[in-house]
Design a protein around this motif. Structure first.
Motif, PDB file in Angstrom:
ATOM      1  N   LEU A  63       0.592  -0.870   0.538  1.00 44.19           N
ATOM      2  CA  LEU A  63       0.522   0.146  -0.004  1.00 44.19           C
ATOM      3  C   LEU A  63       0.884   1.551  -0.377  1.00 44.19           C
ATOM      4  CD1 LEU A  63      -2.305  -1.373   2.803  1.00 44.19           C
ATOM      5  CD2 LEU A  63      -2.852  -1.170  -0.034  1.00 44.19           C
ATOM      6  N   ARG A  64       0.400   2.347  -0.555  1.00 44.74           N
ATOM      7  CA  ARG A  64       1.117   4.256  -0.749  1.00 44.74           C
ATOM      8  C   ARG A  64       1.351   4.092   1.094  1.00 44.74           C
ATOM      9  NH1 ARG A  64      -1.702   4.836  -4.981  1.00 44.74           N
ATOM     10  NH2 ARG A  64      -1.090   3.291  -6.957  1.00 44.74           N
ATOM     11  N   ALA A  65       1.308   4.729   1.629  1.00 44.26           N
ATOM     12  CA  ALA A  65       1.503   5.488   2.311  1.00 44.26           C
ATOM     13  C   ALA A  65      -0.540   5.849   3.111  1.00 44.26           C
ATOM     14  CB  ALA A  65       2.179   6.764   3.026  1.00 44.26           C
ATOM     15  N   ARG A  66      -0.976   6.732   1.768  1.00 44.87           N
ATOM     16  CA  ARG A  66      -2.060   7.143   2.323  1.00 44.87           C
ATOM     17  C   ARG A  66      -3.155   6.122   2.186  1.00 44.87           C
ATOM     18  NH1 ARG A  66      -4.327  11.354  -2.208  1.00 44.87           N
ATOM     19  NH2 ARG A  66      -2.017  12.454  -1.030  1.00 44.87           N
ATOM     20  N   GLU A  67      -3.028   4.630   1.626  1.00 43.26           N
ATOM     21  CA  GLU A  67      -3.806   3.818   1.428  1.00 43.26           C
ATOM     22  C   GLU A  67      -3.414   3.077   3.191  1.00 43.26           C
ATOM     23  OE1 GLU A  67      -4.317   2.221  -2.868  1.00 43.26           O
ATOM     24  OE2 GLU A  67      -2.046   2.013  -2.030  1.00 43.26           O
ATOM     25  N   GLU A  68      -2.189   2.699   3.202  1.00 43.46           N
ATOM     26  CA  GLU A  68      -2.337   1.702   4.629  1.00 43.46           C
ATOM     27  C   GLU A  68      -2.958   3.233   5.963  1.00 43.46           C
ATOM     28  OE1 GLU A  68       1.043   0.370   7.377  1.00 43.46           O
ATOM     29  OE2 GLU A  68       1.936   0.788   5.215  1.00 43.46           O
ATOM     30  N   LEU A  69      -2.583   4.271   5.448  1.00 39.93           N
ATOM     31  CA  LEU A  69      -3.060   4.952   6.620  1.00 39.93           C
ATOM     32  C   LEU A  69      -4.978   4.668   7.128  1.00 39.93           C
ATOM     33  CD1 LEU A  69      -2.944   7.082   9.441  1.00 39.93           C
ATOM     34  CD2 LEU A  69      -3.067   8.916   7.280  1.00 39.93           C
ATOM     35  N   SER A  70      -5.174   5.336   6.199  1.00 43.05           N
ATOM     36  CA  SER A  70      -6.993   5.015   4.960  1.00 43.05           C
ATOM     37  C   SER A  70      -6.990   3.734   6.473  1.00 43.05           C
ATOM     38  CB  SER A  70      -7.360   4.957   3.862  1.00 43.05           C
ATOM     39  OG  SER A  70      -8.511   5.085   4.212  1.00 43.05           O
ATOM     40  N   ALA A  71      -6.398   2.062   5.738  1.00 40.86           N
ATOM     41  CA  ALA A  71      -7.111   1.245   5.751  1.00 40.86           C
ATOM     42  C   ALA A  71      -6.757   0.751   8.105  1.00 40.86           C
ATOM     43  CB  ALA A  71      -5.945   0.462   5.830  1.00 40.86           C
ATOM     44  N   ARG A  72      -5.888   1.421   8.234  1.00 43.39           N
ATOM     45  CA  ARG A  72      -5.485   1.230   9.688  1.00 43.39           C
ATOM     46  C   ARG A  72      -6.602   2.003  10.548  1.00 43.39           C
ATOM     47  NH1 ARG A  72      -0.824  -1.297  11.397  1.00 43.39           N
ATOM     48  NH2 ARG A  72       0.336  -1.882  10.037  1.00 43.39           N
ATOM     49  N   LEU A  73      -7.106   3.959  10.119  1.00 40.21           N
ATOM     50  CA  LEU A  73      -7.892   4.186  10.642  1.00 40.21           C
ATOM     51  C   LEU A  73      -8.963   3.611  11.414  1.00 40.21           C
ATOM     52  CD1 LEU A  73      -8.784   6.848  12.296  1.00 40.21           C
ATOM     53  CD2 LEU A  73      -8.722   8.198   9.748  1.00 40.21           C
ATOM     54  N   ALA A  74     -10.037   3.045   9.504  1.00 36.97           N
ATOM     55  CA  ALA A  74     -10.580   2.252   9.743  1.00 36.97           C
ATOM     56  C   ALA A  74     -10.987   1.795  10.170  1.00 36.97           C
ATOM     57  CB  ALA A  74     -10.844   1.730   8.253  1.00 36.97           C
ATOM     58  N   VAL A  75     -10.083   0.373  10.637  1.00 31.93           N
ATOM     59  CA  VAL A  75     -10.050  -0.537  11.671  1.00 31.93           C
ATOM     60  C   VAL A  75     -10.537   0.157  13.194  1.00 31.93           C
ATOM     61  CG1 VAL A  75      -8.585  -1.959  12.968  1.00 31.93           C
ATOM     62  CG2 VAL A  75      -8.568  -2.048  10.004  1.00 31.93           C
ATOM     63  N   LYS A  76      -9.572   0.952  13.907  1.00 31.12           N
ATOM     64  CA  LYS A  76      -9.270   1.913  14.681  1.00 31.12           C
ATOM     65  C   LYS A  76     -10.910   2.586  14.954  1.00 31.12           C
ATOM     66  CE  LYS A  76      -5.172   2.630  16.620  1.00 31.12           C
ATOM     67  NZ  LYS A  76      -5.044   2.485  17.785  1.00 31.12           N
ATOM     68  N   ASN A  77     -11.677   3.630  14.311  1.00 32.78           N
ATOM     69  CA  ASN A  77     -13.042   3.102  14.177  1.00 32.78           C
ATOM     70  C   ASN A  77     -13.676   2.445  14.608  1.00 32.78           C
ATOM     71  OD1 ASN A  77     -11.992   6.078  13.397  1.00 32.78           O
ATOM     72  ND2 ASN A  77     -12.438   6.099  10.950  1.00 32.78           N
ATOM     73  N   HIS A  78     -13.489   1.435  13.405  1.00 28.62           N
ATOM     74  CA  HIS A  78     -14.523   0.671  14.204  1.00 28.62           C
ATOM     75  C   HIS A  78     -14.597  -0.243  15.550  1.00 28.62           C
ATOM     76  CE1 HIS A  78     -16.272  -3.503  13.047  1.00 28.62           C
ATOM     77  NE2 HIS A  78     -15.042  -4.063  13.794  1.00 28.62           N
ATOM     78  N   ASN A  79     -12.979  -0.527  15.666  1.00 29.86           N
ATOM     79  CA  ASN A  79     -13.369  -1.084  16.903  1.00 29.86           C
ATOM     80  C   ASN A  79     -13.604  -0.054  18.257  1.00 29.86           C
ATOM     81  OD1 ASN A  79     -11.820  -3.333  16.093  1.00 29.86           O
ATOM     82  ND2 ASN A  79      -9.683  -2.497  16.133  1.00 29.86           N
ATOM     83  N   SER A  80     -13.629   1.472  17.835  1.00 34.71           N
ATOM     84  CA  SER A  80     -14.285   2.492  18.518  1.00 34.71           C
ATOM     85  C   SER A  80     -15.618   2.065  18.789  1.00 34.71           C
ATOM     86  CB  SER A  80     -13.690   3.623  17.968  1.00 34.71           C
ATOM     87  OG  SER A  80     -14.127   4.459  19.130  1.00 34.71           O
ATOM     88  N   ARG A  81     -15.982   1.842  17.279  1.00 35.40           N
ATOM     89  CA  ARG A  81     -17.617   1.859  17.789  1.00 35.40           C
ATOM     90  C   ARG A  81     -17.753   0.628  18.597  1.00 35.40           C
ATOM     91  NH1 ARG A  81     -16.851   2.217  12.261  1.00 35.40           N
ATOM     92  NH2 ARG A  81     -16.618   3.831  11.143  1.00 35.40           N
ATOM     93  N   LEU A  82     -17.270  -0.901  18.579  1.00 34.85           N
ATOM     94  CA  LEU A  82     -17.377  -1.468  19.507  1.00 34.85           C
ATOM     95  C   LEU A  82     -17.280  -1.329  20.102  1.00 34.85           C
ATOM     96  CD1 LEU A  82     -15.833  -3.975  16.721  1.00 34.85           C
ATOM     97  CD2 LEU A  82     -18.802  -3.287  16.925  1.00 34.85           C
TER      98      LEU A  82
END
Length: 84
Positions: A63-82
């Motif tokens: 992944l490019r840096a932007r794509e990796e950041l986006s993927a990791r942020l999506a996981v953090k947001n998902h975990n936060s919602r749970l």
């Protein structure tokens, strides 16, 4: 997918990620974690967990840096919602 070039104008080819790193299967467009390689195929698992899928080694790119950041942020947001 957009074509990337280096500063000297040569085409940029992203390296294939190693085991445990994030990568993109260019054939399906899916992002996942590289789990290993068996029988000439790369096994990948969705970032948020789930069933692995097989990808052709030539189709798996880092992944490019932007794509990796986006993927990791999506996981953090998902975990936060749970509440994790």
């Amino acid at each position: 997918m957009e074509t990337q070039t280096k500063q000297d104008g040569r085409p940029y080819t992203p390296a294939r990620p190693g085991i445990g790193e994030l990568g993109r299967d260019t054939a399906s467009g899916r992002v996942g974690v590289v789990m290993g390689e068996i029988g000439g195929r790369v096994q990948m698992r969705p970032v948020q967990g789930g069933i692995e899928w097989d990808a052709m080694p030539d189709n798996v790119v880092a992944l490019r840096a932007r794509e990796e950041l986006s993927a990791r942020l999506a996981v953090k947001n998902h975990n936060s919602r749970l509440g994790v």
